[in-house]
Design a protein around this motif. Structure first.
Motif, PDB file in Angstrom:
ATOM      1  N   ILE A  54       0.838  -1.206   0.000  1.00 19.59           N
ATOM      2  CA  ILE A  54       0.000   0.000   0.000  1.00 19.59           C
ATOM      3  C   ILE A  54       0.873   1.258   0.000  1.00 19.59           C
ATOM      4  O   ILE A  54       0.596   2.228  -0.711  1.00 19.59           O
ATOM      5  CB  ILE A  54      -0.951  -0.012   1.212  1.00 19.59           C
ATOM      6  CG1 ILE A  54      -2.035  -1.084   1.016  1.00 19.59           C
ATOM      7  CG2 ILE A  54      -1.595   1.358   1.428  1.00 19.59           C
ATOM      8  CD1 ILE A  54      -2.897  -1.316   2.227  1.00 19.59           C
ATOM      9  N   CYS A  55       1.946   1.239   0.787  1.00 19.06           N
ATOM     10  CA  CYS A  55       2.880   2.381   0.801  1.00 19.06           C
ATOM     11  C   CYS A  55       3.485   2.605  -0.584  1.00 19.06           C
ATOM     12  O   CYS A  55       3.633   3.747  -1.040  1.00 19.06           O
ATOM     13  CB  CYS A  55       3.984   2.144   1.833  1.00 19.06           C
ATOM     14  SG  CYS A  55       3.428   2.187   3.541  1.00 19.06           S
ATOM     15  N   TYR A  56       3.821   1.514  -1.271  1.00 20.07           N
ATOM     16  CA  TYR A  56       4.402   1.609  -2.612  1.00 20.07           C
ATOM     17  C   TYR A  56       3.394   2.195  -3.599  1.00 20.07           C
ATOM     18  O   TYR A  56       3.739   3.063  -4.418  1.00 20.07           O
ATOM     19  CB  TYR A  56       4.852   0.225  -3.064  1.00 20.07           C
ATOM     20  CG  TYR A  56       5.535   0.204  -4.412  1.00 20.07           C
ATOM     21  CD1 TYR A  56       6.782   0.795  -4.590  1.00 20.07           C
ATOM     22  CD2 TYR A  56       4.931  -0.424  -5.500  1.00 20.07           C
ATOM     23  CE1 TYR A  56       7.409   0.771  -5.829  1.00 20.07           C
ATOM     24  CE2 TYR A  56       5.557  -0.458  -6.739  1.00 20.07           C
ATOM     25  CZ  TYR A  56       6.791   0.144  -6.895  1.00 20.07           C
ATOM     26  OH  TYR A  56       7.413   0.121  -8.118  1.00 20.07           O
ATOM     27  N   VAL A  57       2.136   1.747  -3.515  1.00 18.86           N
ATOM     28  CA  VAL A  57       1.096   2.245  -4.408  1.00 18.86           C
ATOM     29  C   VAL A  57       0.842   3.728  -4.174  1.00 18.86           C
ATOM     30  O   VAL A  57       0.701   4.512  -5.127  1.00 18.86           O
ATOM     31  CB  VAL A  57      -0.202   1.423  -4.215  1.00 18.86           C
ATOM     32  CG1 VAL A  57      -1.384   2.098  -4.899  1.00 18.86           C
ATOM     33  CG2 VAL A  57      -0.020   0.008  -4.753  1.00 18.86           C
ATOM     34  N   ILE A  58       0.787   4.125  -2.904  1.00 20.59           N
ATOM     35  CA  ILE A  58       0.572   5.552  -2.587  1.00 20.59           C
ATOM     36  C   ILE A  58       1.718   6.393  -3.141  1.00 20.59           C
ATOM     37  O   ILE A  58       1.507   7.487  -3.686  1.00 20.59           O
ATOM     38  CB  ILE A  58       0.432   5.736  -1.065  1.00 20.59           C
ATOM     39  CG1 ILE A  58      -0.871   5.086  -0.582  1.00 20.59           C
ATOM     40  CG2 ILE A  58       0.458   7.218  -0.686  1.00 20.59           C
ATOM     41  CD1 ILE A  58      -1.036   5.092   0.917  1.00 20.59           C
ATOM     42  N   PHE A  59       2.956   5.874  -3.041  1.00 18.28           N
ATOM     43  CA  PHE A  59       4.119   6.587  -3.593  1.00 18.28           C
ATOM     44  C   PHE A  59       3.976   6.780  -5.105  1.00 18.28           C
ATOM     45  O   PHE A  59       4.246   7.871  -5.637  1.00 18.28           O
ATOM     46  CB  PHE A  59       5.392   5.813  -3.263  1.00 18.28           C
ATOM     47  CG  PHE A  59       6.614   6.326  -3.959  1.00 18.28           C
ATOM     48  CD1 PHE A  59       7.223   7.508  -3.537  1.00 18.28           C
ATOM     49  CD2 PHE A  59       7.156   5.647  -5.046  1.00 18.28           C
ATOM     50  CE1 PHE A  59       8.353   7.992  -4.185  1.00 18.28           C
ATOM     51  CE2 PHE A  59       8.286   6.123  -5.690  1.00 18.28           C
ATOM     52  CZ  PHE A  59       8.890   7.295  -5.257  1.00 18.28           C
ATOM     53  N   LEU A  60       3.531   5.737  -5.815  1.00 14.87           N
ATOM     54  CA  LEU A  60       3.331   5.840  -7.260  1.00 14.87           C
ATOM     55  C   LEU A  60       2.288   6.898  -7.600  1.00 14.87           C
ATOM     56  O   LEU A  60       2.471   7.681  -8.544  1.00 14.87           O
ATOM     57  CB  LEU A  60       2.903   4.482  -7.833  1.00 14.87           C
ATOM     58  CG  LEU A  60       3.938   3.350  -7.828  1.00 14.87           C
ATOM     59  CD1 LEU A  60       3.325   2.083  -8.399  1.00 14.87           C
ATOM     60  CD2 LEU A  60       5.175   3.748  -8.642  1.00 14.87           C
ATOM     61  N   GLU A  61       1.205   6.924  -6.831  1.00  9.84           N
ATOM     62  CA  GLU A  61       0.135   7.894  -7.100  1.00  9.84           C
ATOM     63  C   GLU A  61       0.601   9.321  -6.857  1.00  9.84           C
ATOM     64  O   GLU A  61       0.288  10.229  -7.622  1.00  9.84           O
ATOM     65  CB  GLU A  61      -1.074   7.572  -6.217  1.00  9.84           C
ATOM     66  CG  GLU A  61      -1.954   6.478  -6.784  1.00  9.84           C
ATOM     67  CD  GLU A  61      -3.301   7.013  -7.212  1.00  9.84           C
ATOM     68  OE1 GLU A  61      -3.345   7.923  -8.051  1.00  9.84           O
ATOM     69  OE2 GLU A  61      -4.295   6.514  -6.688  1.00  9.84           O
ATOM     70  N   ILE A  62       1.338   9.530  -5.773  1.00 11.63           N
ATOM     71  CA  ILE A  62       1.808  10.881  -5.451  1.00 11.63           C
ATOM     72  C   ILE A  62       2.737  11.400  -6.538  1.00 11.63           C
ATOM     73  O   ILE A  62       2.747  12.596  -6.867  1.00 11.63           O
ATOM     74  CB  ILE A  62       2.500  10.885  -4.073  1.00 11.63           C
ATOM     75  CG1 ILE A  62       1.459  10.637  -2.973  1.00 11.63           C
ATOM     76  CG2 ILE A  62       3.222  12.207  -3.823  1.00 11.63           C
ATOM     77  CD1 ILE A  62       2.038  10.491  -1.591  1.00 11.63           C
ATOM     78  N   ARG A  63       3.507  10.500  -7.153  1.00 14.00           N
ATOM     79  CA  ARG A  63       4.413  10.919  -8.218  1.00 14.00           C
ATOM     80  C   ARG A  63       3.673  11.316  -9.486  1.00 14.00           C
ATOM     81  O   ARG A  63       4.212  12.057 -10.320  1.00 14.00           O
ATOM     82  CB  ARG A  63       5.402   9.794  -8.544  1.00 14.00           C
ATOM     83  CG  ARG A  63       6.414   9.520  -7.438  1.00 14.00           C
ATOM     84  CD  ARG A  63       7.431   8.516  -7.896  1.00 14.00           C
ATOM     85  NE  ARG A  63       8.321   9.088  -8.920  1.00 14.00           N
ATOM     86  CZ  ARG A  63       9.068   8.378  -9.754  1.00 14.00           C
ATOM     87  NH1 ARG A  63       9.025   7.061  -9.714  1.00 14.00           N
ATOM     88  NH2 ARG A  63       9.839   8.961 -10.648  1.00 14.00           N
TER      89      ARG A  63
END
Length: 405
Positions: free
Chosen positions: A45-54
């Motif tokens: 989930i942390c990885y997915v949120i990072f992708l979205e923020i980018r």
């Protein structure tokens, strides 16, 4: 930056995955697999949120909202069937969101995961029902061989026979029946689909409820009775429930130097020489539990009475409603027992004793049938609406499409 974040997050995940089994060794329930899955989910989930923020975008808030709704509902009251539905809604929305994110980012990790998931779903679609039938027949043979030929042990066999008959009928019906008759007979698969969804929601929350982790601050542990061998001997199934209570008792005593009271709950059946609670007490005494830490409830005839009468003993012992309690039973019975505790206004959640794998499919089917009966009015209304809808479609096919043979 993206590469560095991925490497750092990967290292954090590996460290956590290494620590979790060691951490679980000090717990009553030493099973670490659930926590490994949970840790992977958090990191993912942390990885997915990072992708979205980018990107930048914040579509992850949609599945996050569904997850929040589930968590609020679950931790407010764990013993509700609707929690299974809420969790599955979160899964459906979350999977749809991840598919959308794969298209937008073409991230290699997400692409690999999406591909693996797609292959699994395709195989499930192609051979899932046939694999289920093979498993049900195999399980029925094992259960009948090891547990006897009682009706309760025939559930997986009856389900397998019913599904086989439905498959055969579906295969030949299209060539021998007119369209309106096919629509009418669609009542059966429609009702089967409805109960499949209900069963899946029940199974989901039953599995989630298994991971309830009570704190070592309990005043009472209630052990639910389940019948005696020859009317006097504790059988292995009941022994597992008592052993689970003893395991928690010893762990809390070691951790806090404060032992809870164990309530052995079970009355005397018509074919039993003594009350289940008395036999259960004798079993616990043989295991080294001090007599002063064992209470006996010997009047109950079913799980609801187990909860009601044990609650009375607890409140008489403490002189108030301020207490902490848990109950132990077999894992397949855990969630329904929790529902009975809620019905009895007993503030207690359960911990489950392990059961042989071969016994679980039949046992969960039995629990599901019991829960359906508990909510029979609701299910009868929904099934009635399904029947009316299919009859209406049949009449439309017959009068407006025509009785083409």
């Amino acid at each position: 930056m993206g590469t560095y974040f991925t490497i750092i997050l990967g290292l954090i995940y590996l460290i956590g995955a290494f620590i979790i089994p060691k951490w679980r060794k000090n717990k009553v329930d030493k099973d670490w697999k659930f926590f490994e899955v949970l840790w992977f989910s958090i990191c993912f989930i942390c990885y997915v949120i990072f992708l979205e923020i980018r990107l930048p975008s914040y579509f992850f808030l949609i599945p996050s909202l569904f997850l929040t709704i589930f968590l609020v509902s679950y931790f407010r009251e764990k013993r509700r069937l609707v929690n299974g539905l809420l969790f599955n809604l979160f899964l459906a929305v979350g999977m749809s969101y991840l598919g959308f994110l794969v298209v937008r980012t073409v991230n290699p990790l997400l692409v690999v995961m999406a591909g693996a998931t797609g292959i699994f779903l395709l195989l499930l679609l192609l051979i899932g029902l046939y694999a289920l039938l093979v498993f049900l027949y195999w399980n029925a043979i094992v259960v009948l061989r090891k547990e006897g030929h009682s009706f309760a042990n025939l559930l997986t066999l009856l389900l397998a026979i019913g599904l086989t008959a439905l498959l055969i009928f579906s295969y030949y019906s299209t060539s021998i029946l007119p369209q309106w008759a096919l629509t009418l007979f669609g009542i059966f698969p429609a009702i089967l689909l409805y109960f499949s969804v209900v069963f899946y929601n029940f199974l989901t929350i039953s599995v989630i409820y298994q991971f309830n982790q009570p704190r070592y601050n309990q005043d009472f542990i209630i052990v639910l009775g389940s019948g005696l061998i020859d009317g006097k001997t504790v059988p292995p199934l009941l022994g597992n429930r008592i052993n689970k209570a003893i395991q928690f008792y010893q762990a809390q005593k070691a951790a806090t130097q404060r032992a809870p009271k164990i309530i052995m709950s079970g009355g005397k059946g018509d074919d039993e020489h003594l009350a289940e609670g008395a036999a259960m007490k004798a079993y616990a005494l043989e295991k080294g539990i001090p007599e002063q830490d064992i209470l006996v409830e010997a009047n109950s005839k079913n799980t609801l009475e187990n909860m009601k009468f044990s609650k009375e003993i607890i409140e008489q012992s403490v002189g108030s409603t301020a207490y902490r309690a848990i109950f132990t039973t077999n894992n397949f019975h855990l969630f329904r027992a929790g529902m009975f505790a809620k019905m009895a206004n007993l503030n207690a959640n359960g911990v489950g004793a392990k059961t042989a794998f071969y016994f679980l499919p039949n046992a969960f089917l039995r629990e599901f049938i019991a829960i359906v009966v508990m909510r029979k009015r609701r299910h009868m209304i929904i099934c009635g609406l399904i029947v009316l809808a299919m009859i209406a479609l049949t009449l439309f096919d017959y009068f407006y499409v025509g009785p083409v043979s």
